[in-house]
Motif scaffolding. Sequence first.
Motif, PDB file in Angstrom:
ATOM      1  N   GLY A 112      79.005  36.235  23.612  1.00  0.00           N
ATOM      2  CA  GLY A 112      79.107  35.691  24.781  1.00  0.00           C
ATOM      3  C   GLY A 112      80.407  35.367  25.642  1.00  0.00           C
ATOM      4  O   GLY A 112      80.447  35.661  26.681  1.00  0.00           O
ATOM      5  N   ALA A 115      81.138  38.987  26.937  1.00  0.00           N
ATOM      6  CA  ALA A 115      80.437  39.119  28.035  1.00  0.00           C
ATOM      7  C   ALA A 115      81.172  38.326  29.302  1.00  0.00           C
ATOM      8  O   ALA A 115      81.136  39.155  30.423  1.00  0.00           O
ATOM      9  N   SER A 116      81.479  37.147  29.214  1.00  0.00           N
ATOM     10  CA  SER A 116      82.170  36.515  30.403  1.00  0.00           C
ATOM     11  C   SER A 116      83.467  37.385  30.831  1.00  0.00           C
ATOM     12  O   SER A 116      83.721  37.413  31.862  1.00  0.00           O
ATOM     13  N   TYR A 132      75.400  39.799  26.952  1.00  0.00           N
ATOM     14  CA  TYR A 132      74.694  38.733  27.448  1.00  0.00           C
ATOM     15  C   TYR A 132      73.087  38.579  26.920  1.00  0.00           C
ATOM     16  O   TYR A 132      72.534  37.698  26.420  1.00  0.00           O
ATOM     17  N   SER A 135      73.181  38.215  23.263  1.00  0.00           N
ATOM     18  CA  SER A 135      73.687  36.464  23.030  1.00  0.00           C
ATOM     19  C   SER A 135      72.178  35.875  23.348  1.00  0.00           C
ATOM     20  O   SER A 135      71.939  34.895  22.443  1.00  0.00           O
ATOM     21  N   ILE A 136      71.368  36.120  24.290  1.00  0.00           N
ATOM     22  CA  ILE A 136      70.138  35.651  24.530  1.00  0.00           C
ATOM     23  C   ILE A 136      69.141  35.599  23.466  1.00  0.00           C
ATOM     24  O   ILE A 136      68.623  34.909  23.040  1.00  0.00           O
ATOM     25  N   TYR A 152      74.166  29.325  29.890  1.00  0.00           N
ATOM     26  CA  TYR A 152      75.594  30.116  30.257  1.00  0.00           C
ATOM     27  C   TYR A 152      75.135  31.799  30.373  1.00  0.00           C
ATOM     28  O   TYR A 152      75.908  32.269  31.353  1.00  0.00           O
ATOM     29  N   ASP A 153      74.440  31.860  29.438  1.00  0.00           N
ATOM     30  CA  ASP A 153      73.999  33.539  29.472  1.00  0.00           C
ATOM     31  C   ASP A 153      73.139  33.958  30.521  1.00  0.00           C
ATOM     32  O   ASP A 153      73.315  35.041  31.496  1.00  0.00           O
ATOM     33  N   TYR A 154      72.082  33.089  30.934  1.00  0.00           N
ATOM     34  CA  TYR A 154      71.539  33.661  32.163  1.00  0.00           C
ATOM     35  C   TYR A 154      72.242  33.573  33.459  1.00  0.00           C
ATOM     36  O   TYR A 154      71.909  34.473  34.359  1.00  0.00           O
TER      37      TYR A 154
END
Length: 215
Positions: A112, A115-116, A132, A135-136, A152-154
């Motif tokens: 995550g 990804a950010s 993402y 991670s989800i 956060y991921d959504y």
Amino acid sequence: MLRLLPGDHLLLSSSKRVKALILEEMAIDNHDKDVEKQFLEEAHLLHKEALAMAMRAFGEMNVQTAKHYGNLGRLYQSMRLFELAEEMHLKAITIKEQLLGPEDYEVALSVGHLASLYNYDMMKFDNAEQLYLRSISIGKKLFGDGYSGLEYDYRGLLRVYTIQANMEKCFKYQNVLAYWKLLRDEAQETQTSPFTELTEPLRVTDTLQQFMSMS
């Protein structure tokens, strides 16, 4: 701790890491660029020292070492050193995957964070999307559809799809996020506070009496 322990003692590693994280938050919130730079440089030194201590104690292939790499990755992101940030996050992911497997909670955290970095700073949106989604997948498998970390991921995915003008997926994940919020609200309504059953505290004499009666 510095008064009681040698300067390179492992116990100092955690304290240095926490102080570095606080300094990083202070730097982000500060509008004075010189002060921001000072805080980030001090945080960088502390993270490097904490990593060195972990390396001496545990070696490269250890979860604690991986966490320090991840902390450095997030710091480099704040310092706008994005290639270094990417390198640190990839190291953290590689170590955690080898030690814990590809679907561990710790792996999801590092995935995550990378990804950010790709989403907000390096504009690698396709890479960010895949991370993402991974991670989800891990979060839902471990903790269910109402897991708090999924928000956060959504939201990260929604940003990716908005920038890419992918309206179909934007609409899909807006609905997914709305469903997640519904699950969270329902869970909070059914949770019982651990404090509702508390009674008045016992007096010291009563506590001692109870303790002595157990012997």
